[in-house]
Design an enzyme around this catalytic site. Structure first.
Site, PDB file in Angstrom:
ATOM      1  N   HIS A  97       0.815  -1.213   0.000  1.00  9.32           N
ATOM      2  CA  HIS A  97       0.000   0.000   0.000  1.00  9.32           C
ATOM      3  C   HIS A  97       0.854   1.272   0.000  1.00  9.32           C
ATOM      4  CE1 HIS A  97      -2.731  -3.089   1.676  1.00  9.32           C
ATOM      5  NE2 HIS A  97      -3.657  -2.433   0.995  1.00  9.32           N
ATOM      6  N   GLU A 153       2.818  -1.548   7.708  1.00  7.98           N
ATOM      7  CA  GLU A 153       3.811  -1.552   6.642  1.00  7.98           C
ATOM      8  C   GLU A 153       5.042  -0.733   7.003  1.00  7.98           C
ATOM      9  OE1 GLU A 153       2.085  -0.867   2.798  1.00  7.98           O
ATOM     10  OE2 GLU A 153       0.645  -2.515   3.045  1.00  7.98           O
ATOM     11  N   ARG A 163     -22.873  13.745  15.978  1.00  5.73           N
ATOM     12  CA  ARG A 163     -23.391  14.752  15.062  1.00  5.73           C
ATOM     13  C   ARG A 163     -24.603  14.191  14.304  1.00  5.73           C
ATOM     14  NH1 ARG A 163     -17.633  15.363  14.183  1.00  5.73           N
ATOM     15  NH2 ARG A 163     -16.922  17.435  14.850  1.00  5.73           N
ATOM     16  N   ARG A 196     -16.664  21.256  21.012  1.00  5.40           N
ATOM     17  CA  ARG A 196     -18.025  20.756  20.883  1.00  5.40           C
ATOM     18  C   ARG A 196     -18.924  21.236  22.018  1.00  5.40           C
ATOM     19  NH1 ARG A 196     -18.478  16.033  18.033  1.00  5.40           N
ATOM     20  NH2 ARG A 196     -20.730  16.458  18.227  1.00  5.40           N
TER      21      ARG A 196
END
Length: 272
Positions: A14, A84, A172, A226
């Site tokens: 990847h 990785e 949310r 928040r």
């Protein structure tokens, strides 16, 4: 470059990096565009690979070797990056991200240094039982605190909650004002339990790193509070600068350990 999907190949499937491409310590932002903002702070750098959401560059900061790899959004892709990068020799990881604060005294632009994480994401559960703690390495936390202090940045240290979704999983409303079960009280309950912030990768990073015996931590810029409703995309460079300096301080810690003949750094060992 290998075409094999074998994760034990030198060039990773990847990330498309090999052992010569990556330093021992790697910063992990989510957004590939954040890589440039991080490397702009370094002495020098070279881009090593860019495949999918994974963009990797390696250079030096204060003459200390350092790498950065973007992970994209969320814990599944972050875990792939850790897997990785570890396979090609990295052993220290610092997430550099953004977050929502859930304590009223925390300001937009402040930093949050994670000491441990609530594992609300699902990736870490595929590695180890759910009651296994997600804990930051004490040396990484100490280095991040020291870096923030030296740079004069406002910061907070404490618990982070990592979610698997930006909307429903963080309390949310979703599309057409959909509300997931329990979302109305989620932020309040976490805040009352003294959790500092919400983001999407730290818990998996800390869990996977501990399972493999690697060092890991996280520092995030507060983009939103928040509780108070304040929101600005501010402080990104502070997190990048703090994480880069922390890697330099970790190198000094490692040197102090070698000179003292000990395995763990403690405040009695100087890093000046």
């Amino acid at each position: 470059m290998s075409d094999s999907e074998d994760p034990n190949d030198d060039v990773q499937y990847h990330l498309e990096v090999g052992p010569e491409d990556v330093a021992d310590s790697v910063l992990l932002p989510g957004n590939p565009e954040r890589v440039d903002k991080i490397t702009d702070l370094w002495d020098d750098h070279d881009e090593k690979a860019y495949h999918r959401e994974y963009r990797t560059a390696t250079g030096t900061y204060e003459e200390t070797p350092i790498s950065v790899t973007s992970t994209g959004i969320g814990s599944p892709s972050a875990a792939i990056a850790i897997e990785e990068l570890a396979r090609v020799g990295a052993d220290t990881f610092v997430r550099v991200g953004s977050c929502g604060a859930i304590q009223p005294e925390m300001g937009v632009g402040d930093l949050v240094i994670t000491s441990g994480a609530v594992r609300q994401e699902g990736t870490s559960k595929e590695y180890v039982r759910e009651d296994y703690p997600a804990v930051a390495d004490h040396e990484v936390v100490a280095a991040l605190v020291a870096a923030a202090e030296r740079l004069g940045h406002d910061y907070h240290v404490g618990l982070t909650m990592s979610a698997d979704s930006f909307y429903a999983g963080q309390g949310r409303p979703g599309f057409r004002e959909f509300r997931a079960a329990g979302s109305d009280s989620l932020v309040e309950e976490l805040s009352e339990a003294n959790v500092k912030n919400i983001e999407m990768e730290a818990a998996a990073l800390l869990t996977v790193a501990n399972v493999y015996g690697l060092r890991a931590g996280a520092v995030c810029s507060v983009y939103a509070n928040r509780i108070t409703g304040e929101f600005r995309t501010e402080g990104e460079s502070r997190a990048a600068e703090t994480a880069s300096l922390a890697v330099h301080l970790l190198a000094k810690m490692d040197e102090a350990k070698r000179e003292a003949g000990v395995d763990h750094w403690h405040p009695g060992l100087s890093i000046e």
